[in-house]
Write a protein that holds these residues in place. Sequence first.
Motif, PDB file in Angstrom:
ATOM      1  N   SER A 191      30.151  29.623  59.354  1.00 40.12           N
ATOM      2  CA  SER A 191      31.206  30.477  58.794  1.00 40.12           C
ATOM      3  C   SER A 191      32.395  29.636  58.351  1.00 40.12           C
ATOM      4  O   SER A 191      33.015  29.909  57.302  1.00 40.12           O
ATOM      5  CB  SER A 191      31.657  31.515  59.839  1.00 40.12           C
ATOM      6  N   LEU A 192      32.712  28.624  59.138  1.00 40.75           N
ATOM      7  CA  LEU A 192      33.807  27.724  58.784  1.00 40.75           C
ATOM      8  C   LEU A 192      33.486  26.954  57.508  1.00 40.75           C
ATOM      9  O   LEU A 192      34.337  26.824  56.614  1.00 40.75           O
ATOM     10  CB  LEU A 192      34.066  26.752  59.944  1.00 40.75           C
ATOM     11  N   ILE A 193      32.265  26.458  57.398  1.00 35.25           N
ATOM     12  CA  ILE A 193      31.843  25.739  56.199  1.00 35.25           C
ATOM     13  C   ILE A 193      31.956  26.646  54.971  1.00 35.25           C
ATOM     14  O   ILE A 193      32.494  26.259  53.923  1.00 35.25           O
ATOM     15  CB  ILE A 193      30.389  25.234  56.351  1.00 35.25           C
ATOM     16  N   GLN A 194      31.448  27.878  55.107  1.00 38.93           N
ATOM     17  CA  GLN A 194      31.477  28.815  53.985  1.00 38.93           C
ATOM     18  C   GLN A 194      32.911  29.124  53.559  1.00 38.93           C
ATOM     19  O   GLN A 194      33.233  29.163  52.364  1.00 38.93           O
ATOM     20  CB  GLN A 194      30.760  30.106  54.365  1.00 38.93           C
ATOM     21  N   LYS A 195      33.774  29.311  54.537  1.00 35.26           N
ATOM     22  CA  LYS A 195      35.176  29.638  54.250  1.00 35.26           C
ATOM     23  C   LYS A 195      35.840  28.548  53.417  1.00 35.26           C
ATOM     24  O   LYS A 195      36.466  28.826  52.377  1.00 35.26           O
ATOM     25  CB  LYS A 195      35.923  29.837  55.572  1.00 35.26           C
ATOM     26  N   PHE A 196      35.701  27.317  53.857  1.00 34.86           N
ATOM     27  CA  PHE A 196      36.391  26.228  53.163  1.00 34.86           C
ATOM     28  C   PHE A 196      35.698  25.860  51.849  1.00 34.86           C
ATOM     29  O   PHE A 196      36.348  25.422  50.906  1.00 34.86           O
ATOM     30  CB  PHE A 196      36.509  24.997  54.072  1.00 34.86           C
ATOM     31  N   GLU A 197      34.383  26.057  51.775  1.00 34.19           N
ATOM     32  CA  GLU A 197      33.700  25.803  50.515  1.00 34.19           C
ATOM     33  C   GLU A 197      34.154  26.807  49.452  1.00 34.19           C
ATOM     34  O   GLU A 197      34.364  26.446  48.292  1.00 34.19           O
ATOM     35  CB  GLU A 197      32.186  25.893  50.713  1.00 34.19           C
ATOM     36  N   GLU A 198      34.333  28.063  49.843  1.00 34.60           N
ATOM     37  CA  GLU A 198      34.802  29.076  48.904  1.00 34.60           C
ATOM     38  C   GLU A 198      36.240  28.808  48.469  1.00 34.60           C
ATOM     39  O   GLU A 198      36.594  28.969  47.300  1.00 34.60           O
ATOM     40  CB  GLU A 198      34.684  30.463  49.539  1.00 34.60           C
ATOM     41  N   GLU A 199      37.072  28.387  49.422  1.00 36.08           N
ATOM     42  CA  GLU A 199      38.460  28.064  49.083  1.00 36.08           C
ATOM     43  C   GLU A 199      38.526  26.909  48.085  1.00 36.08           C
ATOM     44  O   GLU A 199      39.316  26.920  47.136  1.00 36.08           O
ATOM     45  CB  GLU A 199      39.247  27.703  50.348  1.00 36.08           C
ATOM     46  N   THR A 200      37.686  25.916  48.326  1.00 35.82           N
ATOM     47  CA  THR A 200      37.660  24.759  47.425  1.00 35.82           C
ATOM     48  C   THR A 200      37.213  25.161  46.028  1.00 35.82           C
ATOM     49  O   THR A 200      37.764  24.716  45.029  1.00 35.82           O
ATOM     50  CB  THR A 200      36.709  23.675  47.979  1.00 35.82           C
ATOM     51  N   GLN A 201      36.215  26.052  45.959  1.00 35.63           N
ATOM     52  CA  GLN A 201      35.727  26.510  44.662  1.00 35.63           C
ATOM     53  C   GLN A 201      36.796  27.297  43.919  1.00 35.63           C
ATOM     54  O   GLN A 201      36.945  27.190  42.703  1.00 35.63           O
ATOM     55  CB  GLN A 201      34.469  27.382  44.848  1.00 35.63           C
ATOM     56  N   GLU A 202      37.589  28.083  44.665  1.00 36.00           N
ATOM     57  CA  GLU A 202      38.684  28.820  44.052  1.00 36.00           C
ATOM     58  C   GLU A 202      39.711  27.872  43.455  1.00 36.00           C
ATOM     59  O   GLU A 202      40.235  28.083  42.364  1.00 36.00           O
ATOM     60  CB  GLU A 202      39.358  29.720  45.094  1.00 36.00           C
ATOM     61  N   GLN A 203      39.988  26.779  44.200  1.00 37.58           N
ATOM     62  CA  GLN A 203      40.958  25.789  43.710  1.00 37.58           C
ATOM     63  C   GLN A 203      40.445  25.131  42.440  1.00 37.58           C
ATOM     64  O   GLN A 203      41.199  24.906  41.493  1.00 37.58           O
ATOM     65  CB  GLN A 203      41.216  24.730  44.783  1.00 37.58           C
ATOM     66  N   ILE A 204      39.149  24.844  42.429  1.00 37.74           N
ATOM     67  CA  ILE A 204      38.570  24.216  41.243  1.00 37.74           C
ATOM     68  C   ILE A 204      38.643  25.173  40.061  1.00 37.74           C
ATOM     69  O   ILE A 204      38.942  24.794  38.932  1.00 37.74           O
ATOM     70  CB  ILE A 204      37.108  23.802  41.507  1.00 37.74           C
ATOM     71  N   SER A 205      38.399  26.475  40.339  1.00 32.95           N
ATOM     72  CA  SER A 205      38.479  27.466  39.273  1.00 32.95           C
ATOM     73  C   SER A 205      39.886  27.570  38.723  1.00 32.95           C
ATOM     74  O   SER A 205      40.100  27.671  37.517  1.00 32.95           O
ATOM     75  CB  SER A 205      38.027  28.830  39.806  1.00 32.95           C
ATOM     76  N   VAL A 206      40.871  27.514  39.643  1.00 33.42           N
ATOM     77  CA  VAL A 206      42.263  27.564  39.212  1.00 33.42           C
ATOM     78  C   VAL A 206      42.583  26.358  38.340  1.00 33.42           C
ATOM     79  O   VAL A 206      43.280  26.452  37.334  1.00 33.42           O
ATOM     80  CB  VAL A 206      43.212  27.604  40.443  1.00 33.42           C
ATOM     81  N   SER A 207      42.038  25.190  38.743  1.00 27.18           N
ATOM     82  CA  SER A 207      42.342  23.965  37.997  1.00 27.18           C
ATOM     83  C   SER A 207      41.518  23.843  36.721  1.00 27.18           C
ATOM     84  O   SER A 207      41.700  22.930  35.951  1.00 27.18           O
ATOM     85  CB  SER A 207      42.078  22.734  38.876  1.00 27.18           C
ATOM     86  N   SER A 208      40.589  24.807  36.518  1.00 25.57           N
ATOM     87  CA  SER A 208      39.722  24.731  35.342  1.00 25.57           C
ATOM     88  C   SER A 208      39.858  25.968  34.456  1.00 25.57           C
ATOM     89  O   SER A 208      38.912  26.370  33.796  1.00 25.57           O
ATOM     90  CB  SER A 208      38.252  24.587  35.790  1.00 25.57           C
ATOM     91  N   ASN A 209      41.046  26.595  34.480  1.00 23.19           N
ATOM     92  CA  ASN A 209      41.198  27.791  33.663  1.00 23.19           C
ATOM     93  C   ASN A 209      41.159  27.425  32.184  1.00 23.19           C
ATOM     94  O   ASN A 209      41.216  26.261  31.823  1.00 23.19           O
ATOM     95  CB  ASN A 209      42.481  28.544  34.016  1.00 23.19           C
ATOM     96  N   ASN A 210      41.095  28.409  31.343  1.00 21.42           N
ATOM     97  CA  ASN A 210      40.936  28.172  29.916  1.00 21.42           C
ATOM     98  C   ASN A 210      42.234  28.394  29.130  1.00 21.42           C
ATOM     99  O   ASN A 210      42.209  28.645  27.933  1.00 21.42           O
ATOM    100  CB  ASN A 210      39.837  29.100  29.364  1.00 21.42           C
ATOM    101  N   ASN A 211      43.357  28.317  29.823  1.00 20.35           N
ATOM    102  CA  ASN A 211      44.631  28.573  29.154  1.00 20.35           C
ATOM    103  C   ASN A 211      45.070  27.432  28.257  1.00 20.35           C
ATOM    104  O   ASN A 211      45.973  27.597  27.447  1.00 20.35           O
ATOM    105  CB  ASN A 211      45.730  28.830  30.203  1.00 20.35           C
ATOM    106  N   LYS A 212      44.481  26.279  28.436  1.00 21.50           N
ATOM    107  CA  LYS A 212      44.858  25.091  27.683  1.00 21.50           C
ATOM    108  C   LYS A 212      46.258  24.604  28.031  1.00 21.50           C
ATOM    109  O   LYS A 212      46.772  23.706  27.394  1.00 21.50           O
ATOM    110  CB  LYS A 212      44.775  25.338  26.160  1.00 21.50           C
ATOM    111  N   GLU A 213      46.893  25.231  29.021  1.00 22.27           N
ATOM    112  CA  GLU A 213      48.215  24.797  29.434  1.00 22.27           C
ATOM    113  C   GLU A 213      48.269  24.688  30.951  1.00 22.27           C
ATOM    114  O   GLU A 213      47.918  25.632  31.665  1.00 22.27           O
ATOM    115  CB  GLU A 213      49.299  25.766  28.941  1.00 22.27           C
TER     116      GLU A 213
END
Length: 693
Positions: free
Chosen positions: A145-167
């Motif tokens: 459960s701990l692994i899943q929690k932090f893996e999901e958080e990391t993926q969210e961060q990557i998604s935030v850092s990979s948005n398509n706003n170009k800014e």
Amino acid sequence: MKIKSLFKNKDTIFLNTNLESKDDVLKFFAKELFLKKYGADEEKIYKLFKERENQSSTGFGNNIAMPHFGDETMNESTLLFARVNDIDWNSIDNQPVKYIFGIAFSKNDRENSHIEVISKLAKFIDKEEFKKELSTVNSSEEFLSLIQKFEEETQEQISVSSNNNKEYDIVAVTACPTGIAHTYLAEQKLIEQAKAMNLTIKVETQGAEGIKNSLSIEEIKNAKGVIIAIDREIEKGKFAHNDNIVEISTQKAIHKPEEQIKKILENKGQKIKVAKKLGDQNSDQDELSFAGFGKKMHRSLLNGISYMLPFIVFGGIILALGFIIDLITGSLSGKDINSAEFLSNFGFNNSIAKLFFEIGKIGLGLAVPVLAAYISFAIVGRQGLLPGFVVGSIASGGVKGTYGFLLDSITNSGVQKPGDFLGTGSGFVGAILGAFYVGAMVIVFSKYVFGNLPKTFNGIKNILFIPLLGTIAIALSFWLVNIVLIYINLGLVLLLQLMQNKPYLAWLLGVVLGSMMAVDLGGPINKAAYIFGTLTIVNGNSSVSMAAVMIAGMVPPLGISLSMIMHKKLWTKEEIEAGKISNIIFGLSFISEGAIPYTSKNPKVLIPSNIVGGAVAGMISALLGVNIVAPHGGIFVVFLAKSNLFVNNAVSIGMGILFWFIALFIGALASALMIWILNKYPINFKTKKRKNV
């Protein structure tokens, strides 16, 4: 590939283990993988884990270790976890390990997914909150459960850092020499810190699996600033139009991410200049300046060395093979290989041996020009290649025929074989200095001499004016400098020649030759000693000087490798991974240039250590009367060594070989001990003390 899915049956999670050493852990992991049928061969699994650890420690620091391998012996890929009491893992931060993630992949997954898994783990396993919760989990379910929690958080961060706003508020790029751990740790730390400061960020990684999350020109232009966190040179052309760039190491990004981001927000970065216009990948239009020139010099040197080393390795080994073939064919054909006639033509008595010898000479002959060309290329781009090759060729003696007017004065000096001095050149040091000169002069010609030409002349400027006029001006001025270096070499050789003729000064001759061979690793001083050594065997006679020269030239890389084995804490993980084994090969092959990357990185420690090791090896070799007739080859020609302390030929050969290895080992040991001493008791030059070599 999800991290949680690799703990398939929850049967490779060990929260309460009584393991006391790294070896205990690796044996335990191997046994469990075999018993649970994930792997087919327990002994081979253990061996694979060990082989990976012998390359370099998998202790990532912050109490985490990730031993890993991929092989066909694995029936299916899996992860293991063990929570242990403090174990010494020789981690990069010298701290004990408490949490161990074992990665055992099948051959197919090794090729396709292991870097992805390591990079994912690296993004969250050293977080303090993750380790805090990890220390308290009591069951496999809680762990997963701990692994899943932090893996999901990391993926969210990557998604935030990979948005398509170009800014984005900030963009960054990370790259370390191996392209695995530090590349992704730096990425994660920057993302975490930006999120904590309510900033948007996108991080491009240039790792072992290539460029990921690539930054576009538009994203770079629209960002408030750029963080370039790198430990190796990368292409920076697309960053040229951002005025707020902070260039740092990956270590600073990992340990002080907030400080770097604040520099961007406070607009403390600066604009960088590169060889190509932003967004114009097919243009050679120069955009050069002296801004950051000093910083470029070190990285460009490492760039040139990386291109040069294959030529040195190839040339040295092929040259040695030529000697071996000549020796073997001579013996089989019934020739007296100890005769003056055979030895005077050693390497050329057989046509196949001669072919190998000539091919080896080509490889070695190209090394210096390649070094100069790719140093200048790293500084100013393609405009530096042509003048770099020309300067490198001059440095390696490529225009010796134009120095004929020096022959009378060289002959009158009394030196043996005066004609050979016209080919001395200035060697590796001359090539390095010449390459820096090329970089500076290309900037001068591009920006100041031809900088005011109309834009319509840009094409002809880059294709004709700079390559033709710039290169000839650089070549002629460097040709003059080479005259000075030839006479410097002449003085050194005359001094050595004086000692060569005084038997009671043999030990001193060994010290001097050994020091010269180790001081500049292929530069003019080293070259003077080597030329002197080869001159003493031109008539087919074995020479004490030649043996001292060769043995001392083998010491610097061997001393560094021995230090990495004896004093691991003095070196970074990347340095050990790159140099521990390769420097043994370089040293034994008489390729002292293998020590250049490490010496250039920390000259205050390595130059004195190289000199001490070379001097000790040369002195012992000369005192024991070791002599040899081969001008190159290292360990490949050691059977030609003799000792003049014995009359019987068989005894002389046997003891000569033994004394050779004694001198070599003691010299390397002296070098390794000197590295340790200078790290423990550094010489104070009023500079910040370094922790590692």
